[in-house]
Scaffold this active site. Structure first.
Site, short mmCIF file in Angstrom:
data_model
loop_
_atom_site.label_atom_id
_atom_site.label_comp_id
_atom_site.label_asym_id
_atom_site.label_seq_id
_atom_site.Cartn_x
_atom_site.Cartn_y
_atom_site.Cartn_z
N TYR A 1 0.82 -1.21 0.00
CA TYR A 1 0.00 0.00 0.00
C TYR A 1 0.87 1.27 0.00
O TYR A 1 0.36 2.37 -0.25
CB TYR A 1 -0.97 0.04 1.20
CG TYR A 1 -1.94 -1.12 1.27
CD1 TYR A 1 -2.15 -1.96 0.19
CD2 TYR A 1 -2.65 -1.39 2.44
CE1 TYR A 1 -3.03 -3.03 0.27
CE2 TYR A 1 -3.54 -2.45 2.52
CZ TYR A 1 -3.71 -3.28 1.43
OH TYR A 1 -4.59 -4.33 1.53
N LEU B 1 -17.66 -3.32 1.11
CA LEU B 1 -18.80 -2.59 0.56
C LEU B 1 -19.03 -2.93 -0.91
O LEU B 1 -20.00 -2.45 -1.51
CB LEU B 1 -18.59 -1.07 0.74
CG LEU B 1 -18.48 -0.64 2.22
CD1 LEU B 1 -18.12 0.85 2.31
CD2 LEU B 1 -19.78 -0.92 2.96
N ILE C 1 -13.07 -4.64 7.44
CA ILE C 1 -12.10 -3.53 7.46
C ILE C 1 -12.41 -2.49 6.39
O ILE C 1 -11.63 -2.27 5.46
CB ILE C 1 -10.67 -4.09 7.28
CG1 ILE C 1 -10.62 -5.15 6.16
CG2 ILE C 1 -10.15 -4.69 8.58
CD1 ILE C 1 -9.21 -5.61 5.79
N SER D 1 -12.28 4.49 4.72
CA SER D 1 -12.76 5.82 4.42
C SER D 1 -11.67 6.78 4.87
O SER D 1 -10.93 6.48 5.80
CB SER D 1 -14.08 6.13 5.14
OG SER D 1 -14.52 7.42 4.76
N ASN E 1 -19.14 4.23 9.50
CA ASN E 1 -18.84 2.81 9.37
C ASN E 1 -18.64 2.11 10.71
O ASN E 1 -18.77 0.89 10.81
CB ASN E 1 -17.60 2.63 8.49
CG ASN E 1 -17.87 3.05 7.06
OD1 ASN E 1 -19.03 3.21 6.66
ND2 ASN E 1 -16.82 3.26 6.27
P1 NAD Z 1 -14.27 -0.77 0.85
O1 NAD Z 1 -15.30 -1.80 0.60
O2 NAD Z 1 -13.90 -0.45 2.24
O3 NAD Z 1 -14.75 0.53 0.10
C1 NAD Z 1 -14.01 1.70 0.06
C2 NAD Z 1 -14.75 2.69 -0.85
O4 NAD Z 1 -16.07 2.90 -0.34
C3 NAD Z 1 -14.08 4.04 -0.87
O5 NAD Z 1 -14.27 4.58 -2.16
C4 NAD Z 1 -14.84 4.81 0.18
O6 NAD Z 1 -14.81 6.18 -0.06
C5 NAD Z 1 -16.23 4.26 0.04
N1 NAD Z 1 -16.95 4.28 1.33
C6 NAD Z 1 -16.46 4.01 2.55
N2 NAD Z 1 -17.40 4.13 3.49
C7 NAD Z 1 -18.53 4.48 2.84
C8 NAD Z 1 -19.85 4.77 3.28
N3 NAD Z 1 -20.18 4.70 4.56
N4 NAD Z 1 -20.78 5.09 2.34
C9 NAD Z 1 -20.45 5.16 1.03
N5 NAD Z 1 -19.21 4.92 0.55
C10 NAD Z 1 -18.26 4.58 1.45
O7 NAD Z 1 -13.04 -1.18 -0.06
P2 NAD Z 1 -11.49 -1.48 0.01
O8 NAD Z 1 -10.69 -0.33 0.46
O9 NAD Z 1 -11.22 -2.09 -1.30
O10 NAD Z 1 -11.34 -2.65 1.10
C11 NAD Z 1 -11.20 -2.38 2.46
C12 NAD Z 1 -9.82 -2.74 2.96
O11 NAD Z 1 -9.56 -4.13 2.75
C13 NAD Z 1 -8.66 -2.06 2.21
O12 NAD Z 1 -8.52 -0.71 2.54
C14 NAD Z 1 -7.51 -2.94 2.59
O13 NAD Z 1 -7.07 -2.63 3.91
C15 NAD Z 1 -8.17 -4.31 2.55
N6 NAD Z 1 -7.97 -5.01 1.26
C16 NAD Z 1 -7.22 -6.15 1.24
C17 NAD Z 1 -7.01 -6.83 0.07
C18 NAD Z 1 -6.19 -8.09 0.10
O14 NAD Z 1 -5.81 -8.58 -0.98
N7 NAD Z 1 -5.90 -8.64 1.26
C19 NAD Z 1 -7.54 -6.37 -1.14
C20 NAD Z 1 -8.30 -5.20 -1.12
C21 NAD Z 1 -8.53 -4.54 0.08
#
Ligand code: NAD
Length: 274
Positions: free
Chosen positions: A49, A189, A227, A230, A239
């Protein structure tokens, strides 16, 4: 205080945490600090990241004591292998400015490279050396988990996988339950693609919550750790505010029908990016 889940090694993990993927490095420390102030106690990062310095700074500069914060980081694919993993973990700790992390994960299995068993043995060693409290995996499918456990006898505490209403992963989650592995949901999400689905919208209207809160509550009720990411204070607070209501059995059953088996991210059986 958010709910916690027990890990199979005697430790526990907060059920909800803050994800740091795609959080720009320049605002990561501030985002972590805001999250901790609002009540987040789990911060999910990764070497790839590019923001571990900010993750560590946010943790180190917080008024919340270190032992009350659960820090996760992950070994990227290019570091797989025994000695390369040992070096990558030390480099990660140096970037974080921490003596240990609470959870160290193998980010992807990269099965074609055939290095995840050696990588796992390095994680076992790092745990013995106190550089991480718990060890786990991410994006492991059933055959990867079975091989890992069969060859080393050490069961990961957790598997962080893509889970959202369109990709519910019921079979893999059932295997986790059998093996004593916590499921942790990434992209929980689902890029907002289910926000307007009637099952989500109806539950949101009934409970006075937002679609995002309904979906995060669904993750909690299926027993997963989750996890969401935002960078806005209002989004972070929204959240976290999911422990004062519950979805009914009917609402849970309605959401179960949204499963299409469609991924937002790559397929772990084929993803080998370095
Ligand atoms: P997420 O599902 O948390 O969504 C993030 C998106 O949704 C952002 O655009 C954010 O602005 C928006 N959002 C957040 N809260 C909201 C709300 N209450 N209402 C409307 N929109 C909202 O997606 P993510 O970041 O892809 O996944 C979460 C975490 O998982 C990552 O930050 C990372 O730490 C982890 N992750 C891990 C892997 C892996 O391969 N292990 C892959 C992807 C993500």
């Amino acid at each position: 205080m958010t709910a916690r889940l027990r890990l199979n090694d005697g430790h526990s993990i907060p059920q909800i945490g803050l994800g740091l993927w795609q959080v720009p490095a320049v605002i990561t420390a501030q985002t972590v600090a805001t999250g901790l102030r609002l009540g987040y106690r789990l911060i999910d990062g990764a070497a790839v990241y590019g923001n571990e310095e900010g993750q560590g700074q946010g943790v180190r500069c917080s008024e919340v004591p270190r032992d009350q914060i659960f820090v996760t980081t992950k070994i990227w694919n290019d570091a797989q292998g025994h000695d390369t993993t040992l070096r990558a973990a030390e480099a990660g700790l140096a970037r974080l400015g921490l003596d240990y992390v609470d959870l160290l994960l193998i980010h992807w299995p990269c099965p074609a490279r055939g290095l995840y068993i050696d990588t796992w043995r390095a994680l076992i060693r790092l745990r013995e050396d106190g550089r991480c409290r718990s060890i786990g995996v991410s994006n492991f499918n059933a055959p990867h988990l079975e091989r890992l456990i069969g060859e080393t006898g050490v069961v990961p505490v957790l598997n962080q996988i893509e889970v959202n209403p369109r990709l519910q992963q019921a079979e893999l989650r059932a295997l986790h339950d059998q093996l004593g592995i916590v499921t942790q949901s990434w992209t929980p999400l689902g890029q907002g693609k289910s926000f307007d689905a009637p099952a989500i919208a109806k539950a949101a209207q009934r409970s006075g919550k937002t679609p995002a809160q309904v979906i995060l509550r669904w993750h909690v009720q299926i027993g997963a750790s989750v996890i969401p990411r935002s960078t806005r204070e209002a989004g972070l607070a929204e959240n976290l505010d999911i422990f004062d209501f519950a979805l009914t059995p009917e609402e849970m059953a309605d959401i179960a029908t949204l499963d299409e088996g469609t991924r937002c991210g790559p397929d772990p059986a084929r993803f080998e990016m370095l």
